[in-house]
Design a protein around this motif. Structure first.
Motif, short mmCIF file in Angstrom:
data_model
loop_
_atom_site.label_atom_id
_atom_site.label_comp_id
_atom_site.label_asym_id
_atom_site.label_seq_id
_atom_site.Cartn_x
_atom_site.Cartn_y
_atom_site.Cartn_z
N UNK A 16 0.81 -1.22 0.00
CA UNK A 16 0.00 0.00 0.00
C UNK A 16 0.84 1.27 0.00
N UNK A 17 1.77 1.46 0.95
CA UNK A 17 2.58 2.67 0.87
C UNK A 17 3.54 2.67 -0.33
N UNK A 18 4.01 1.50 -0.74
CA UNK A 18 4.92 1.43 -1.89
C UNK A 18 4.25 1.89 -3.17
N UNK A 19 3.00 1.49 -3.39
CA UNK A 19 2.29 1.89 -4.60
C UNK A 19 2.09 3.40 -4.64
N UNK A 62 -0.53 8.89 -7.13
CA UNK A 62 -1.96 8.76 -6.82
C UNK A 62 -2.73 8.13 -7.97
N UNK A 63 -2.22 8.25 -9.20
CA UNK A 63 -2.90 7.68 -10.35
C UNK A 63 -3.07 6.16 -10.22
N UNK A 64 -2.11 5.53 -9.54
CA UNK A 64 -2.12 4.07 -9.41
C UNK A 64 -2.39 3.61 -7.98
N UNK A 65 -2.62 4.53 -7.05
CA UNK A 65 -2.67 4.17 -5.63
C UNK A 65 -3.73 3.12 -5.33
N UNK A 83 -0.76 -5.17 -6.60
CA UNK A 83 0.67 -5.35 -6.36
C UNK A 83 0.93 -6.33 -5.22
N UNK A 84 0.19 -6.16 -4.12
CA UNK A 84 0.41 -7.02 -2.95
C UNK A 84 0.07 -8.48 -3.23
N UNK A 85 -1.07 -8.72 -3.87
CA UNK A 85 -1.47 -10.10 -4.14
C UNK A 85 -0.58 -10.74 -5.21
N UNK A 140 4.66 9.18 7.58
CA UNK A 140 4.53 9.44 6.16
C UNK A 140 4.79 8.15 5.38
N UNK A 141 4.10 7.97 4.22
CA UNK A 141 4.28 6.74 3.43
C UNK A 141 5.74 6.40 3.11
N UNK A 142 6.57 7.43 2.84
CA UNK A 142 7.98 7.15 2.54
C UNK A 142 8.65 6.50 3.75
N UNK A 143 8.38 7.03 4.94
CA UNK A 143 8.96 6.45 6.15
C UNK A 143 8.35 5.08 6.46
N UNK A 144 7.09 4.91 6.10
CA UNK A 144 6.48 3.59 6.29
C UNK A 144 7.26 2.52 5.54
N UNK A 145 7.62 2.84 4.29
CA UNK A 145 8.38 1.88 3.48
C UNK A 145 9.75 1.64 4.09
N UNK A 146 10.45 2.71 4.45
CA UNK A 146 11.79 2.56 5.02
C UNK A 146 11.79 1.80 6.34
#
Length: 492
Positions: free
Chosen positions: A310-313, A319-322, A328-330, A445-451
Motif C-alpha cells: 500500500x505505501x509502496x504503490x 496517486x494515479x495508481x494508488x 501489487x500485494x497479491x 509518512x508513506x515514505x517512512x512507512x516503506x523505510x
C-alpha cells in the motif's frame, strides 16, 4: 561442456549472472515507477498484450533447438550453423504471420487498437531468435561472467532511452523503443561474447535429430509461457486494457526480484544439472541446496513487498495508481508462494526428465488459465489476483511432489526443507503488516512507512533465519572457503 562443472564454477557463474541483474535493479526500480507516472494504464496494457503475443510466437519459432544444443556432447560447427538458420527461418515465418493476422489477433485479445503495435513488434521475433544460438554456446561453456557486462549495458541503455522518450512526450513509443534498443544491444553482445559468426551451412539431418529432443522441451516451455502470460491475456479480454495496464505495471515491479535472482540462477543451473545427469547423489544435493538458497533470497523480497504494497504503490507510482495496491500485494504474494519451485524447471530439463516437466507444465497451464478466466469472467481484477494465490499454493505442493518423486527424495522431508525459509519470510511479513496497519500507517509518512517496514522486516527475518537455518548458513560459509568449496553439495 567445455568447462568442468563443479561447485566453484557454478557458484561463480551464478554470482556473475545475479550481479548483472542486480546492477540493473536500481535503474529498473526507478524507471518503472517513472514510466507508470508518465504513461496511462491503457498504454501499459496495449504494449503488454502485444509483447505477450510476440514472445509466444518467438518461443514456438525457436522450437527448443537452442536448448537442445546446450545438451550436445560436443560443439559441431555444421549443427550450430544449421540451428541458427533454422531458427532465423522460423522467426521470419512467425513475424510474417503476425503481421498479416495482426487485426484479428488484437481483436481476439480485446485490444483492437493495438493491431499496429503487433505489426511493428513482429520484428522483435527475428531479433530475439537470432541470438539463441550464441546464448546456447555461452551456456555450454559456462561463460556467464563474460555475458554479464553486455546484459547490464543493454538493459540500462534501454531503460534510460524509455524514460527520456516518455519525458519528451512520445507516450507508448517509449515502451516500444525500450524493447528494440535492448534487443539490438543484447544481440550484438551475444555475438561478441560467444565469438560466433554465422556461416551459410545447413544440414537438415542435424536439425531433425535435435528437433526430436527439442520438441519436448519446447512443449514444456510453451506451457510454462501460457502459465505466466495467460493472466495478461485473460484480463485484457474480459476486464479491458485499463485493468491489463494496472496488472502489467504491478507485474513489472513485482517481477524485479525474480529477474535479479531467477534469471541469473536458472540459466546457470540448466547446464549444471545437465552435467550431473548420471550422478543422482550430486544432482540431488545440488537440487536441495539451490532450492533452499533461492528461497532464502527471494521469499523475503516477495512477502515483504506484499506487506508494504500500500505505501509502496503510493510512493513509487503516484496517486494515479494508488488504488491498485492490492493488485501489487497479491501479485507479490502469488509469486512468493512459488519461490521454492524456482529451481525445478532447470532441474527437470537438465536431468533428462523432459516428460515429467512437459505433463506437469501442461497441467499447471490449464489450471492457472482456467482459474484466472473464471475469476475474471465473474469478478474483478482483485478476485483474479486471489485466484492466482490459491492456484499457486496448490502448484507449490504438487510441483514439489513431482520433482522430489523424480529425484528420489522423501516428499515430506524435502518439502519441509525447501519451504522453511519461505515460512520465516511469511511470518516476518505478517509482523510488518501488523505494525503498518496498527501503528505506522496512522503516524508516519508513506515514505517512512516503506523505510521503517524494510528495516523492521530485515531485522525480524535475520533473527528467524539465524534460528531456523543454521545448517544451511554453515554450508554456505563452507562453500565460500576455497579449501572446502569442492566438497560442498557433493560437487567435486
Amino acid at each position: 561442456m567445455s568447462q568442468h562443472v563443479n561447485a566453484k564454477s557454478v557458484t561463480r557463474n551464478v554470482g556473475w549472472s545475479v550481479l548483472s541483474k542486480t546492477s540493473t535493479f536500481g535503474l529498473k526500480f526507478v524507471t518503472v515507477p517513472i514510466l507508470a507516472r508518465l504513461l496511462t494504464p491503457e498504454e501499459f496494457g496495449a504494449v503488454a498484450v502485444a509483447l505477450a503475443v510476440v514472445q509466444f510466437l518467438a518461443m514456438i519459432g525457436g522450437a527448443g533447438l537452442a536448448s537442445a544444443l546446450i545438451l550436445e556432447p560436443k560443439e559441431d560447427e555444421e549443427t550450430i550453423h544449421s540451428v541458427f538458420w533454422a531458427n532465423l527461418g522460423f522467426a521470419f515465418l512467425m513475424a510474417a504471420g503476425l503481421y498479416l493476422f495482426a487485426e484479428p489477433l488484437a481483436g481476439w485479445f480485446g485490444a483492437t487498437d493495438a493491431a499496429y503495435l503487433l505489426r511493428l513488434m513482429c520484428l522483435l521475433i527475428p531479433l530475439q531468435l537470432a541470438g539463441d544460438v550464441a546464448y546456447a554456446l555461452i551456456a555450454r561453456r559456462m561463460q556467464f561472467s563474460r555475458d554479464a557486462l553486455w546484459n547490464m549495458i543493454s538493459e540500462s541503455i534501454a531503460a534510460i532511452a524509455a524514460v527520456i522518450l516518455a519525458l519528451a512526450g512520445f507516450g507508448i513509443w517509449a515502451l516500444v523503443a525500450q524493447l528494440f534498443v535492448s534487443g539490438v544491444i543484447r544481440l550484438a553482445g551475444l555475438f561478441f561474447v560467444s565469438r560466433y559468426l554465422p556461416r551459410f551451412r545447413f544440414r537438415l539431418d542435424g536439425v531433425v535429430r535435435l528437433t526430436r529432443f527439442s520438441l519436448g522441451l519446447m512443449g514444456s516451455e510453451v506451457a510454462n509461457f501460457v502459465t505466466f502470460q495467460s493472466p495478461m491475456v485473460v484480463i485484457s479480454r474480459f476486464l479491458g486494457l485499463a485493468d491489463a495496464g494496472a496488472y502489467s505495471a504491478a507485474n513489472r515491479f513485482s517481477s524485479i526480484p525474480n529477474q535479479i535472482v531467477l534469471s541469473g540462477v536458472m540459466g546457470v543451473l540448466f547446464p549444471a544439472f545437465s552435467s550431473m545427469m548420471h550422478d543422482r547423489q550430486r544432482r540431488s544435493q545440488a537440487l536441495m541446496l539451490s532450492t533452499q538458497v533461492t528461497t532464502l533470497l527471494l521469499a523475503p523480497m516477495m512477502f515483504g513487498l506484499w506487506a508494504l504494497a500500500e505505501p509502496s504503490m503510493l510512493v513509487l507510482f503516484g496517486h494515479q495508481w494508488a488504488a491498485a495496491w492490492p493488485v501489487l500485494g497479491l501479485l507479490a504474494l502469488s509469486k512468493g508462494l512459488l519461490t521454492p519451485c524456482s529451481t525445478f524447471i532447470p532441474y527437470l530439463k537438465g536431468s533428462g526428465h523432459g516428460g515429467a516437466l512437459f505433463w506437469w507444465a501442461v497441467g499447471r497451464a490449464v489450471a492457472t488459465t482456467a482459474a484466472v478466466a473464471w475469476s475474471a469472467y465473474s469478478g474483478t481484477l482483485i478476485e483474479v489476483m486471489v485466484a492466482l494465490c490459491v492456484i499457486n499454493a496448490l502448484v507449490l505442493v504438487g510441483y514439489s511432489w513431482v520433482v522430489f518423486r523424480v529425484d528420489g527424495t522423501p516428499f515430506l522431508s524435502g518439502f519441509y526443507l525447501s519451504i522453511r525459509p519461505m515460512l520465516a519470510a511469511a511470518l516476518m511479513a505478517v509482523a510488518v503488516r501488523y505494525a503498518l496497519d496498527n501503528y505506522l500507517a496512522h503516524h508516519v509518512h508513506p515514505v517512512l512507512q516503506v523505510g521503517l517496514g524494510i528495516a523492521l522486516g530485515g531485522a525480524i527475518y535475520a533473527v528467524l533465519i539465524l534460528v531456523t537455518e543454521r545448517p544451511l548458513l554453515r554450508k554456505l560459509l563452507d562453500l565460500a572457503r576455497p579449501s572446502r568449496a569442492k566438497t560442498v553439495a557433493g560437487l567435486p
